[in-house]
Each structure stands twice: as C-alpha cells, then as structure tokens.
Design a protein around this motif. Sequence first.
Motif, PDB file in Angstrom:
ATOM      1  N   HIS A  67      -6.389  -3.571  -0.507  1.00 24.02           N
ATOM      2  CA  HIS A  67      -5.263  -3.243   0.366  1.00 24.02           C
ATOM      3  C   HIS A  67      -4.665  -1.874   0.008  1.00 24.02           C
ATOM      4  O   HIS A  67      -4.324  -1.086   0.891  1.00 24.02           O
ATOM      5  CB  HIS A  67      -4.173  -4.311   0.247  1.00 24.02           C
ATOM      6  CG  HIS A  67      -4.542  -5.630   0.839  1.00 24.02           C
ATOM      7  ND1 HIS A  67      -5.238  -5.742   2.027  1.00 24.02           N
ATOM      8  CD2 HIS A  67      -4.309  -6.904   0.417  1.00 24.02           C
ATOM      9  CE1 HIS A  67      -5.418  -7.023   2.317  1.00 24.02           C
ATOM     10  NE2 HIS A  67      -4.873  -7.748   1.354  1.00 24.02           N
ATOM     11  N   VAL A  68      -4.535  -1.606  -1.293  1.00 22.30           N
ATOM     12  CA  VAL A  68      -3.893  -0.366  -1.721  1.00 22.30           C
ATOM     13  C   VAL A  68      -4.824   0.827  -1.537  1.00 22.30           C
ATOM     14  O   VAL A  68      -4.436   1.851  -0.964  1.00 22.30           O
ATOM     15  CB  VAL A  68      -3.450  -0.480  -3.192  1.00 22.30           C
ATOM     16  CG1 VAL A  68      -2.854   0.850  -3.662  1.00 22.30           C
ATOM     17  CG2 VAL A  68      -2.418  -1.591  -3.352  1.00 22.30           C
ATOM     18  N   LEU A  69      -6.057   0.731  -1.994  1.00 21.67           N
ATOM     19  CA  LEU A  69      -6.975   1.870  -1.924  1.00 21.67           C
ATOM     20  C   LEU A  69      -7.418   2.163  -0.497  1.00 21.67           C
ATOM     21  O   LEU A  69      -7.760   3.303  -0.171  1.00 21.67           O
ATOM     22  CB  LEU A  69      -8.188   1.617  -2.815  1.00 21.67           C
ATOM     23  CG  LEU A  69      -7.884   1.550  -4.320  1.00 21.67           C
ATOM     24  CD1 LEU A  69      -9.152   1.293  -5.112  1.00 21.67           C
ATOM     25  CD2 LEU A  69      -7.215   2.830  -4.794  1.00 21.67           C
ATOM     26  N   PRO A  75       0.805  -1.230   0.000  1.00 21.71           N
ATOM     27  CA  PRO A  75       0.000   0.000   0.000  1.00 21.71           C
ATOM     28  C   PRO A  75       0.832   1.270   0.000  1.00 21.71           C
ATOM     29  O   PRO A  75       0.433   2.280  -0.586  1.00 21.71           O
ATOM     30  CB  PRO A  75      -0.835  -0.133   1.284  1.00 21.71           C
ATOM     31  CG  PRO A  75      -0.847  -1.597   1.589  1.00 21.71           C
ATOM     32  CD  PRO A  75       0.473  -2.110   1.123  1.00 21.71           C
ATOM     33  N   TRP A  76       1.976   1.254   0.710  1.00 25.68           N
ATOM     34  CA  TRP A  76       2.777   2.471   0.820  1.00 25.68           C
ATOM     35  C   TRP A  76       3.405   2.879  -0.507  1.00 25.68           C
ATOM     36  O   TRP A  76       3.694   4.046  -0.726  1.00 25.68           O
ATOM     37  CB  TRP A  76       3.858   2.291   1.879  1.00 25.68           C
ATOM     38  CG  TRP A  76       4.693   1.059   1.704  1.00 25.68           C
ATOM     39  CD1 TRP A  76       5.809   0.928   0.949  1.00 25.68           C
ATOM     40  CD2 TRP A  76       4.455  -0.212   2.306  1.00 25.68           C
ATOM     41  NE1 TRP A  76       6.295  -0.351   1.025  1.00 25.68           N
ATOM     42  CE2 TRP A  76       5.488  -1.075   1.857  1.00 25.68           C
ATOM     43  CE3 TRP A  76       3.487  -0.711   3.179  1.00 25.68           C
ATOM     44  CZ2 TRP A  76       5.570  -2.416   2.267  1.00 25.68           C
ATOM     45  CZ3 TRP A  76       3.565  -2.040   3.572  1.00 25.68           C
ATOM     46  CH2 TRP A  76       4.596  -2.876   3.125  1.00 25.68           C
ATOM     47  N   SER A  77       3.619   1.942  -1.409  1.00 22.53           N
ATOM     48  CA  SER A  77       4.184   2.275  -2.717  1.00 22.53           C
ATOM     49  C   SER A  77       3.153   2.135  -3.834  1.00 22.53           C
ATOM     50  O   SER A  77       3.496   2.302  -5.012  1.00 22.53           O
ATOM     51  CB  SER A  77       5.387   1.383  -3.023  1.00 22.53           C
ATOM     52  OG  SER A  77       5.038   0.014  -2.941  1.00 22.53           O
ATOM     53  N   CYS A  78       1.898   1.830  -3.477  1.00 18.86           N
ATOM     54  CA  CYS A  78       0.811   1.689  -4.452  1.00 18.86           C
ATOM     55  C   CYS A  78       1.157   0.670  -5.532  1.00 18.86           C
ATOM     56  O   CYS A  78       1.006   0.924  -6.734  1.00 18.86           O
ATOM     57  CB  CYS A  78       0.469   3.043  -5.084  1.00 18.86           C
ATOM     58  SG  CYS A  78      -0.260   4.212  -3.926  1.00 18.86           S
ATOM     59  N   GLU A  79       1.632  -0.502  -5.098  1.00 20.86           N
ATOM     60  CA  GLU A  79       2.009  -1.569  -6.014  1.00 20.86           C
ATOM     61  C   GLU A  79       1.250  -2.845  -5.679  1.00 20.86           C
ATOM     62  O   GLU A  79       0.990  -3.139  -4.504  1.00 20.86           O
ATOM     63  CB  GLU A  79       3.507  -1.856  -5.938  1.00 20.86           C
ATOM     64  CG  GLU A  79       4.395  -0.771  -6.504  1.00 20.86           C
ATOM     65  CD  GLU A  79       5.857  -1.157  -6.421  1.00 20.86           C
ATOM     66  OE1 GLU A  79       6.691  -0.380  -6.921  1.00 20.86           O
ATOM     67  OE2 GLU A  79       6.178  -2.213  -5.836  1.00 20.86           O
ATOM     68  N   ILE A  80       0.923  -3.615  -6.721  1.00 18.43           N
ATOM     69  CA  ILE A  80       0.399  -4.962  -6.544  1.00 18.43           C
ATOM     70  C   ILE A  80       1.208  -5.897  -7.439  1.00 18.43           C
ATOM     71  O   ILE A  80       1.644  -5.514  -8.528  1.00 18.43           O
ATOM     72  CB  ILE A  80      -1.107  -5.063  -6.865  1.00 18.43           C
ATOM     73  CG1 ILE A  80      -1.409  -4.576  -8.283  1.00 18.43           C
ATOM     74  CG2 ILE A  80      -1.925  -4.299  -5.855  1.00 18.43           C
ATOM     75  CD1 ILE A  80      -2.864  -4.741  -8.690  1.00 18.43           C
TER      76      ILE A  80
END
Length: 310
Positions: free
Chosen positions: A255-257, A233-238
């Motif tokens: 998790h990211v949003l 989430p902190w780097s907006c990556e999946i």
Amino acid sequence: MFFLLLPAVTAVWCTALAALAAVVARRAAWSYVLVLAVVFVHPILLGYATPAAYSYNAVYGFFPGFTYDESLHLGWRLFLFRYLTLCSAALFLLVAEFAASYRAVGQGVRGLGGALRNIRFHRAGAVLMGVLALQIVLAWTFRVSLGFESTSSSIAARLGGHATTDHFEIYYDTTAFTPDEARRAAALHEFRYDEVRAALHVTSSPRLSSFLYPDAATKRLLTGAGNTDIAKPWSCEIHLSAGSWEATLKHELVHVLAGEFGMPVIRAHYNTGLVEGLATAVADDDATRTLAEYAASMRRFGLLDAPLRQ
C-alpha cells in the motif's frame, strides 16, 4: 446511552450554536453553516495528518474509523467529550444571552431598572462563562493526553522502543518485543521492503515509519483500529499488531510503496478494489497457500466448473 450521548447531545449543541448565530451574526444562517463546515473539515484533516483512524467531533460525537472492529463500547473518553460538548453549548447560550441583554439595554428596551436587576445575573453568568471556557481550553490543550487525538510522536512515546534501519523508523512496544526480537523485526522489514520494491518496479526509496503494537486493545486505544493492521500511504506509515505483523507486513508495505504511482495527495487509487487487489496479488504468501496454489487446487477439484450455488 449511545442515543443520549450522540444525537441527543448533538441536538443541544446545534441548537445552542443556532441561538448564538441568530444573536451575534448579521447573516445567521451563513455563519451557522460556516461553523459546521469547519467542524466537519477538522476530523478530515486529522485523518490525513495523524495516525488515528477515529475522531471525536461536536456534531457526530465519535467516529471509530473505517476498520473491521466488530463492536463499539462506551468509555470514559466519550462521556468526557460529550460533557465538554455540553459545556460549549452552555457557553454559546450564555454569550448569546449577554449579547441580547446588552443590545436591549443599548436600545432602551429594558431601561435602567432592568439593567440593574440583571447585574447580579450577569456577574454569575460571567463567572460560569469563565469556568466553562477554562474547561474547554484545558481539554483542547491536553487533547492528546486525554485520548481525543493521537499523533505519531505520542504513539512512539507510548510504545517506548525505537529501531532505525536503512528505510525504516520502527517503533515497538518494549513489553512485547525483546531486543533480539526487535532486531529480527527490523531485518524482516528490510527484507520485505526489497521484495515489494522489486515486485512493483518502483524507483523511489521513501523512508517509512512502522509502529508495532503489543495487542489489539492497545492499537485500538491509540489508533482506533484494533483488529485491523493499516497503512497510510500519504504519510508513509504502517501500524501493525504484535500477533499479526509478520503475516501482514508485506501487504501493508505494498500500500505504501505503491504510492509512487498512486493519485496525488492520498498516494493511492480511489478504487479500493484495486488497492487491496494489488496488495493481495503481491503479498500472495500471507496465508497457508499462495494464490497460484489456491487456483491450482480449484482446478484440480473441479471447483471452477461447478455450478454456482444460490
């Protein structure tokens, strides 16, 4: 072999570091602890700043990450890294020996004769120090190429394919996704993105990076997580595998949003139960039935009233 490569090599390295600190530092114990602290902080920074769930470290050797992969295997990277760890230990000992010898000569303990006898040893030692230092510098310079670290740019280059949408930068393996499949993946990313935003009532529109790997082996090699699709989430990556990305995409997007109302810095809650529970509740269509359908089935067949089995 794991015992020899991990705790045994660590014992040698820590002993060499202690010897160096004892010779060159005024406060040897504090210097030793400070170096160890830096060594332990480095992988934490890597875990935050890079996609890799794994890390190589002089103290613990290798950490595979908090993933669901069931086994660890010996590989040439671990052998090479522990060889370099022994090289740095040898370098510590040589520097300590040089410092102790010159200090003794300066204090007149060995005298001129002892200093002359040590000249040939010091020349050979200096050459060996140069060789050891060169190997360590080269390994650090090419650490990403050697697989000791992974970066977003290196993974994107390895996968080869790239697609851009309104909210995503999608990197995919060109051997696993045809152009038509890549366009479909991009459309489904945007569809799931809108679904999750509506479900969470978030207002921000972060730009996300999605990495689609051809198989679990490649994903394990590049991120350390083979059988686990992960989000940062902190780097907006999946990071998703080709065989499972459609089923887990929505879950990982939650998790990211959800980072909009997560804790600062990590953009998530410290309670993993809440983190995973939220994703499961929102992405309730990942399995063959929704959560509501599972609950209805439990009521229909009386499972809620059945006594607990020991």
